[in-house]
Design a protein around this motif. Structure first.
Motif, PDB file in Angstrom:
ATOM      1  N   PRO A   1       6.068   0.344  -2.663  1.00  0.00           N
ATOM      2  CA  PRO A   1       4.927   0.913  -3.390  1.00  0.00           C
ATOM      3  C   PRO A   1       4.344  -0.012  -4.456  1.00  0.00           C
ATOM      4  O   PRO A   1       3.482   0.412  -5.220  1.00  0.00           O
ATOM      5  CB  PRO A   1       5.569   2.128  -4.068  1.00  0.00           C
ATOM      6  N   LEU A   2       4.772  -1.278  -4.524  1.00  0.00           N
ATOM      7  CA  LEU A   2       4.521  -2.095  -5.701  1.00  0.00           C
ATOM      8  C   LEU A   2       3.059  -2.506  -5.896  1.00  0.00           C
ATOM      9  O   LEU A   2       2.631  -2.720  -7.028  1.00  0.00           O
ATOM     10  CB  LEU A   2       5.393  -3.353  -5.661  1.00  0.00           C
ATOM     11  N   CYS A   3       2.304  -2.659  -4.819  1.00  0.00           N
ATOM     12  CA  CYS A   3       0.920  -3.156  -4.927  1.00  0.00           C
ATOM     13  C   CYS A   3      -0.040  -2.120  -4.356  1.00  0.00           C
ATOM     14  O   CYS A   3      -0.198  -2.028  -3.123  1.00  0.00           O
ATOM     15  CB  CYS A   3       0.769  -4.479  -4.179  1.00  0.00           C
ATOM     16  N   PRO A   4      -0.697  -1.332  -5.192  1.00  0.00           N
ATOM     17  CA  PRO A   4      -1.529  -0.222  -4.693  1.00  0.00           C
ATOM     18  C   PRO A   4      -2.589  -0.633  -3.678  1.00  0.00           C
ATOM     19  O   PRO A   4      -2.835   0.089  -2.708  1.00  0.00           O
ATOM     20  CB  PRO A   4      -2.163   0.330  -5.980  1.00  0.00           C
ATOM     21  N   ARG A   5      -3.233  -1.772  -3.882  1.00  0.00           N
ATOM     22  CA  ARG A   5      -4.285  -2.195  -2.951  1.00  0.00           C
ATOM     23  C   ARG A   5      -3.694  -2.490  -1.570  1.00  0.00           C
ATOM     24  O   ARG A   5      -4.278  -2.147  -0.539  1.00  0.00           O
ATOM     25  CB  ARG A   5      -4.983  -3.438  -3.511  1.00  0.00           C
ATOM     26  N   LEU A   6      -2.535  -3.105  -1.534  1.00  0.00           N
ATOM     27  CA  LEU A   6      -1.891  -3.422  -0.261  1.00  0.00           C
ATOM     28  C   LEU A   6      -1.328  -2.162   0.398  1.00  0.00           C
ATOM     29  O   LEU A   6      -1.326  -2.052   1.630  1.00  0.00           O
ATOM     30  CB  LEU A   6      -0.777  -4.459  -0.465  1.00  0.00           C
ATOM     31  N   VAL A   7      -0.864  -1.224  -0.413  1.00  0.00           N
ATOM     32  CA  VAL A   7      -0.398   0.048   0.131  1.00  0.00           C
ATOM     33  C   VAL A   7      -1.551   0.783   0.808  1.00  0.00           C
ATOM     34  O   VAL A   7      -1.411   1.332   1.913  1.00  0.00           O
ATOM     35  CB  VAL A   7       0.223   0.926  -0.979  1.00  0.00           C
ATOM     36  N   ALA A   8      -2.724   0.787   0.163  1.00  0.00           N
ATOM     37  CA  ALA A   8      -3.885   1.476   0.740  1.00  0.00           C
ATOM     38  C   ALA A   8      -4.284   0.838   2.075  1.00  0.00           C
ATOM     39  O   ALA A   8      -4.590   1.550   3.041  1.00  0.00           O
ATOM     40  CB  ALA A   8      -5.054   1.422  -0.244  1.00  0.00           C
ATOM     41  N   LEU A   9      -4.256  -0.488   2.148  1.00  0.00           N
ATOM     42  CA  LEU A   9      -4.593  -1.151   3.401  1.00  0.00           C
ATOM     43  C   LEU A   9      -3.533  -0.871   4.466  1.00  0.00           C
ATOM     44  O   LEU A   9      -3.860  -0.659   5.641  1.00  0.00           O
ATOM     45  CB  LEU A   9      -4.729  -2.655   3.178  1.00  0.00           C
ATOM     46  N   ARG A  10      -2.285  -0.844   4.063  1.00  0.00           N
ATOM     47  CA  ARG A  10      -1.201  -0.519   5.003  1.00  0.00           C
ATOM     48  C   ARG A  10      -1.425   0.859   5.624  1.00  0.00           C
ATOM     49  O   ARG A  10      -1.299   1.037   6.837  1.00  0.00           O
ATOM     50  CB  ARG A  10       0.146  -0.563   4.290  1.00  0.00           C
TER      51      ARG A  10
END
Length: 221
Positions: free
Chosen positions: A17-26
């Motif tokens: 969960p550490l990087c919100p922008r990368l989580v959203a893309l995931r």
């Protein structure tokens, strides 16, 4: 699909969960392509590696799809063909996790574990993910020679060691003595863009690994 990491205890969880922008893309990729890997991509290679290849981040249709670094896109075609030429793999790369590919003396670790938008992680994302790079280098004590694929990998790797970037400017083929028997070699990233524009040729890329093997022979003899 399962992790192919030689050091699984150092990997982030699949739902990191550490990087919100990368989580959203995931999450967007999981909805669009539910049969893809769509998670942090683990390191791949030999647990007794002497050579560490530091990459940038998973490509959308490459590692983010397959779950193995540089697998499934052009960058992997060039990288794994070059490793095979120098006897650093069993030469079984076929862009699929079932190909039986194994690396010998080499491990691949990305600077950023998750797919970034437009292949461009932010400085904060790079800094956040460096904890995994640090843990993985520490877990592989035989590593002595490193190849950084591109400036982002170069910068993140030097920051891991606490070196000033100004003391080690990036340049294709540049060799940086990091002390304690460790050496970093720079390479332009083996992306299709760099090869199509002529910025990087197969011969230039092979020269980097020829230098790495020479340094191995000098330092591990």
């Amino acid at each position: 699909m399962i992790s192919v990491s030689p050091i699984p205890h150092t990997e982030p969880p699949r739902d990191c969960p550490l990087c919100p922008r990368l989580v959203a893309l995931r999450h967007a990729c999981q909805a669009e392509h539910p049969d893809w890997w769509n998670a942090p991509v683990a390191a791949f290679g030999d647990a007794d590696a002497w050579l560490g290849i530091i990459g940038l981040a998973p490509g959308k249709h490459g590692a983010n799809r397959t779950g193995r670094p540089f697998t499934g896109d052009y960058a992997g075609d060039l990288l794994f063909a070059t490793l095979a030429k120098f006897g650093l793999s069993n030469d079984r790369y076929e862009s699929d996790l079932g190909d039986g590919l194994a690396l010998s003396g080499v491990v691949i670790i990305n600077s950023v574990k998750c797919l970034p938008p437009q292949n461009k992680p932010t400085p904060q994302e790079i800094n956040t993910c460096r904890r995994f790079l640090t843990a993985q280098i520490a877990a592989l004590p035989r590593l002595r020679v490193f190849v950084a694929l591109g400036r982002i990998a170069h910068d993140s790797f030097l920051r891991h060691w606490g070196h000033r970037l100004a003391d080690h400017p990036f340049g294709h083929g540049a060799v940086h003595d990091l002390g304690e028997g460790r050496v970093l070699i720079d390479s332009y990233h083996c992306s299709r863009y760099n090869t199509n524009t002529g910025r990087l040729t197969a011969a230039m890329f092979e020269d980097v690994f020829a230098r790495a093997c020479k340094l191995r022979d000098e330092r591990l003899a």
